[in-house]
Each structure stands twice: as structure tokens, then as C-alpha cells.
Design an enzyme around this catalytic site. Structure first.
Site, PDB file in Angstrom:
ATOM      1  N   CYS A  16       0.863  -1.183   0.000  1.00 32.37           N
ATOM      2  CA  CYS A  16       0.000   0.000   0.000  1.00 32.37           C
ATOM      3  C   CYS A  16       0.902   1.236   0.000  1.00 32.37           C
ATOM      4  CB  CYS A  16      -0.850   0.001   1.263  1.00 32.37           C
ATOM      5  SG  CYS A  16       0.199   0.010   2.744  1.00 32.37           S
ATOM      6  N   HIS A  78       3.652   1.889  11.780  1.00 35.48           N
ATOM      7  CA  HIS A  78       2.528   1.705  12.701  1.00 35.48           C
ATOM      8  C   HIS A  78       2.344   2.858  13.679  1.00 35.48           C
ATOM      9  CE1 HIS A  78       4.692  -1.973  11.519  1.00 35.48           C
ATOM     10  NE2 HIS A  78       3.505  -2.290  11.046  1.00 35.48           N
ATOM     11  N   HIS A 128      -0.822  -4.711  19.730  1.00 35.08           N
ATOM     12  CA  HIS A 128      -0.358  -4.318  18.401  1.00 35.08           C
ATOM     13  C   HIS A 128       0.273  -2.924  18.497  1.00 35.08           C
ATOM     14  CE1 HIS A 128      -0.405  -3.054  14.198  1.00 35.08           C
ATOM     15  NE2 HIS A 128      -0.494  -4.342  13.887  1.00 35.08           N
ATOM     16  N   GLU A 130       0.368  -0.396  16.576  1.00 37.27           N
ATOM     17  CA  GLU A 130      -0.473   0.749  16.191  1.00 37.27           C
ATOM     18  C   GLU A 130      -1.435   1.106  17.327  1.00 37.27           C
ATOM     19  OE1 GLU A 130      -2.595   0.488  12.394  1.00 37.27           O
ATOM     20  OE2 GLU A 130      -4.043   1.952  13.157  1.00 37.27           O
ATOM     21  N   CYS A 198      -8.256   1.629   6.829  1.00 38.81           N
ATOM     22  CA  CYS A 198      -7.729   2.353   5.667  1.00 38.81           C
ATOM     23  C   CYS A 198      -8.202   1.750   4.346  1.00 38.81           C
ATOM     24  CB  CYS A 198      -6.213   2.395   5.732  1.00 38.81           C
ATOM     25  SG  CYS A 198      -5.471   0.822   5.296  1.00 38.81           S
ATOM     26  N   SER A 226       1.702  -9.606  10.863  1.00 37.83           N
ATOM     27  CA  SER A 226       0.957  -8.607  10.086  1.00 37.83           C
ATOM     28  C   SER A 226      -0.556  -8.734  10.291  1.00 37.83           C
ATOM     29  CB  SER A 226       1.300  -8.775   8.605  1.00 37.83           C
ATOM     30  OG  SER A 226       0.417  -8.012   7.818  1.00 37.83           O
ATOM     31  N   SER A 270       1.916  -5.370   3.508  1.00 39.34           N
ATOM     32  CA  SER A 270       3.360  -5.273   3.770  1.00 39.34           C
ATOM     33  C   SER A 270       4.162  -6.344   3.038  1.00 39.34           C
ATOM     34  CB  SER A 270       3.606  -5.381   5.279  1.00 39.34           C
ATOM     35  OG  SER A 270       2.876  -6.470   5.822  1.00 39.34           O
TER      36      SER A 270
HETATM   37  O1  0CN Z   1       1.651  -5.707   8.072  1.00 39.09           O
HETATM   38  P1  0CN Z   1       1.800  -4.269   8.416  1.00 39.09           P
HETATM   39  O2  0CN Z   1       3.188  -3.775   8.640  1.00 39.09           O
HETATM   40  O3  0CN Z   1       0.975  -3.847   9.672  1.00 39.09           O
HETATM   41  P2  0CN Z   1      -0.345  -4.417  10.381  1.00 39.09           P
HETATM   42  O4  0CN Z   1      -1.247  -4.979   9.368  1.00 39.09           O
HETATM   43  O5  0CN Z   1       0.110  -5.429  11.381  1.00 39.09           O
HETATM   44  O6  0CN Z   1      -0.927  -3.218  11.063  1.00 39.09           O
HETATM   45  O7  0CN Z   1       1.169  -3.459   7.206  1.00 39.09           O
HETATM   46  C1  0CN Z   1       1.269  -2.067   7.122  1.00 39.09           C
HETATM   47  C2  0CN Z   1       0.183  -1.440   7.876  1.00 39.09           C
HETATM   48  C3  0CN Z   1       0.261  -0.415   8.688  1.00 39.09           C
HETATM   49  C4  0CN Z   1       0.281   0.595   9.535  1.00 39.09           C
HETATM   50 FE1  SF4 Z   2      -0.929   0.768   4.506  1.00 34.42          FE
HETATM   51 FE2  SF4 Z   2      -1.258   0.659   7.140  1.00 34.42          FE
HETATM   52 FE3  SF4 Z   2      -1.267   3.010   5.871  1.00 34.42          FE
HETATM   53 FE4  SF4 Z   2      -3.280   1.305   5.510  1.00 34.42          FE
HETATM   54  S1  SF4 Z   2      -2.724   2.364   7.427  1.00 34.42           S
HETATM   55  S2  SF4 Z   2      -2.245   2.521   3.929  1.00 34.42           S
HETATM   56  S3  SF4 Z   2      -2.211  -0.670   5.613  1.00 34.42           S
HETATM   57  S4  SF4 Z   2       0.454   1.576   6.055  1.00 34.42           S
END
Ligand code: 0CN
Ligand code: SF4
Length: 331
Positions: A16, A78, A128, A130, A198, A226, A270
């Protein structure tokens, strides 16, 4: 039928805009300042990406006390709590923030509504990063809810000013169910103007919903840490299709494909496309003869890099290096 015949590729899948930007920040910092560049937490939750950046000179740490004085430090996609941000500043690191702008948006909303006296319910997964970052925007007044049952357990100090925020990478359907339970218990609750989940999470889940009924097996490329990748596997499973998540092609087991005609393949936000390609090769080796990409939403969103790491597309120069004769504003 003994062997897989066709691979159906979900669209969109994989990187993304927030992940693209986060990885680019580390790569540019390495180019500009040289190794080592310290990164707080895995820049994104993917083993291949982290190992690749380690090989280029990134050092991943969890505790700021493991970062030497004067170092350059990148915050992961995050996001981080206020306490981590302040500690990093106090330690005098040169900081680049790779927090996804869509996570920052939630942080800003929390800070703004807190000023107006709001208390919060955060829908997300305990532990997590985030969730720690978003809840850590305030000292108190954010209550974590992980599932529908958790809604009954929240004990806000008041209910007139109660707002909901969510983690960006949740199951859209689970979050809607939890939100309905919150609404039922607190009818005047303030909901996010636009969903905090998102666009990338939403689109990848929509693509799996479309794909799952058309295949006999779903493979998701993503790392165990993830959240968004796990949700894709779970979703296919809930829709009644056997689903596995793999960190790399090596984890595929030939027996999964016995008696399977069509394999659906997707990747978390990711997970890099190179891993998807390797998985395709492995499934082909097991007998698949064709690969078809499904129709899906085209994602064009791109986030700008932080100041100090931007490069002018026209000149190839860093914007901050441009002299008054060759360019106007420096950033
Ligand atoms: O896999 P990611 O690093 O993170 P999560 O899905 O575990 O939150 O993917 C990027 C997303 C963000 C922020
Ligand atoms: Fe990507 Fe996480 Fe941002 Fe969504 S919030 S666009 S999954 S980095």
C-alpha cells in the site's frame, strides 16, 4: 483432479502507499546518512522487507535505550506513542517519522477531540504497535475494545462525550459488528467521520471476498505479525474456503494442493510482490498452467516523503540541496 490448474491473483494485493513510503524512508536515509540507520520496531510487518533492510544497514530495535547518541532513528509505519516520541526527541536523535499518514490522521483526531473533552473507545488488537501508538496519544481516557463481548466491559467516566477510533488494519466486518454493539450501548457515541480502517485494508478484503467463492484454496502472502495479512486469511476461511498464510514460498506444502483445481493468491499490504512471484513459480511447479489476475480497483494514492528525504523528480537532486539559482522553495 490431482494438481492445481489455475492461479487466480487478487487485485489489489500487496504494498500500500504507507508501506511504500515507510520502506523508501529507510532506504533514502541509508543512502543519505549511511549505515547504520536505527528503526524502532519492524518498519512494516514483513520478514523479507526487514531482512533486506538489515542487509543494507538498518538496525531494528524496540527500546530507544538501544540507540546510540546522535543516531538517525526512523519510527515504523505503525506509529508511536507520545511518550516514545518525546523520549526520542529528548535523547537528541535525528528522527524520520515513517508513521503512515492514515495512522497519523487517527492520532490527530484523538488529540483534537481530547481537547474538546472526549473520552475514547478504541477498537483494535491488544499489544499491536499501532494500538499502543494511538492509545499512547493520551495519558488516560482511551478504552480498548477487542471484540463484541468487550463492549459491555467498558467503563467510561461519562457518556456525553465519547468517541470511537479504530486500528487501520481490522476486519471490516468484525469492526462493523463491534461498532454496532458500541452504538447500541452508547447511542450518542461519536463515530469516525470516515472509517479509520484504511483504503488498502478495505480494498484487499473486498478483493478476497470476490475471489474466495471462485477458488478451492486461498494462499495469503504475509508475515505472522501482520494484522492486515492475518485478516485476509481469516476472511477467506470465514467465507468457507480453506486458506493458508505463508511468509515465503518455502512454506507452501505440496499436500495443500492435492485435489485442488484453482488457487486464489493474495498478499498483505506489507508483503512484496517478489514473494508473490516466487509463490506462483512454486504452484506452477506443482502443476498449475495458467495465471490470471482478477479485475479490481486501481490504487493511485501516494504519500509524500518527509522533508529532508525528498528528491526533485526533474533534477534528481534532494530538494534541500537546490540552490536559490536552480530552484525556488527548498522543501
Ligand atoms: O503488516 P503491516 O506492517 O501492519 P499491520 O497490518 O500489522 O498493522 O502493514 C502495514 C500497515 C500499517 C500501519
Ligand atoms: Fe498501509 Fe497501514 Fe497506511 Fe493502511 S494504514 S495505507 S495498511 S500503512
Amino acid at each position: 483432479m490431482k494438481h492445481p490448474q489455475e492461479v487466480l491473483l487478487a487485485a489489489p494485493r500487496g504494498f500500500c502507499a504507507g508501506v511504500d513510503r515507510a520502506i523508501e524512508i529507510v532506504e533514502r536515509a541509508l543512502e543519505k546518512f549511511g549505515a547504520p540507520i536505527y528503526v524502532r520496531h519492524e518498519i512494516v510487518h514483513n520478514t523479507y522487507v526487514v531482512n533486506d533492510l538489515k542487509a543494507k544497514g538498518a538496525i531494528f530495535i524496540e527500546e530507544l535505550s538501544d540507540v546510540p547518541p546522535g543516531a538517525t532513528l526512523v519510527f515504523s509505519a505503525h506509529g508511536v506513542s507520545k511518550a516514545v516520541q518525546l523520549e526520542a526527541q529528548a535523547r537528541g536523535f535525528s528522527i524520520f517519522d515513517a508513521t503512515c499518514p492514515l495512522v497519523t490522521k487517527v492520532h490527530v483526531e484523538v488529540a483534537k477531540l481530547a481537547q474538546e473533552g472526549y473520552e475514547f473507545i478504541m477498537i483494535g488488537h491488544k499489544g499491536h504497535p499501532e494500538v499502543e501508538g494511538t492509545m499512547g496519544q493520551l495519558d488516560h481516557g482511551i478504552h480498548l475494545v477487542e471484540d463484541v463481548a468487550g463492549v459491555a466491559l467498558v467503563k467510561p467516566l461519562q457518556t456525553e462525550r465519547l468517541a470511537v477510533v479504530t486500528q487501520t488494519t481490522l476486519s471490516v466486518d468484525d469492526a462493523a459488528e463491534i461498532m454496532a454493539a458500541v452504538r447500541a450501548r452508547f447511542p450518542s457515541v461519536r463515530e469516525p467521520k470516515q472509517q479509520d480502517i484504511c483504503y488498502a485494508t478495505q480494498n484487499r478484503q473486498d478483493a478476497v471476498k470476490l475471489m474466495s467463492p471462485q477458488v478451492d484454496l486461498v494462499v495469503v502472502v504475509g508475515s505472522p505479525t501482520s494484522s492486515n495479512s492475518n485478516r485476509l486469511r481469516e476472511l477467506a476461511d470465514k467465507l468457507g474456503t480453506t486458506a493458508y498464510m505463508v511468509d515465503s514460498a518455502d512454506e507452501l506444502r505440496p499436500e495443500w494442493f492435492t485435489g485442488i483445481a484453482r488457487v486464489g493468491l493474495t498478499a498483505g499490504a506489507s508483503a512484496p510482490e517478489i514473494l508473490v512471484r516466487q509463490v506462483i513459480e512454486r504452484i506452477k511447479a506443482l502443476g498449475a498452467v495458467s495465471v490470471r489476475t482478477m479485475d479490481g480497483i486501481e490504487e493511485t494514492i501516494k504519500f509524500p516523503l518527509p522533508k529532508g528525504l525528498k528528491i526533485d523528480a526533474a533534477t534528481g537532486l534532494e530538494l534541500s540541496q537546490r540552490s536559490p539559482e536552480t530552484g525556488s522553495a527548498s522543501h
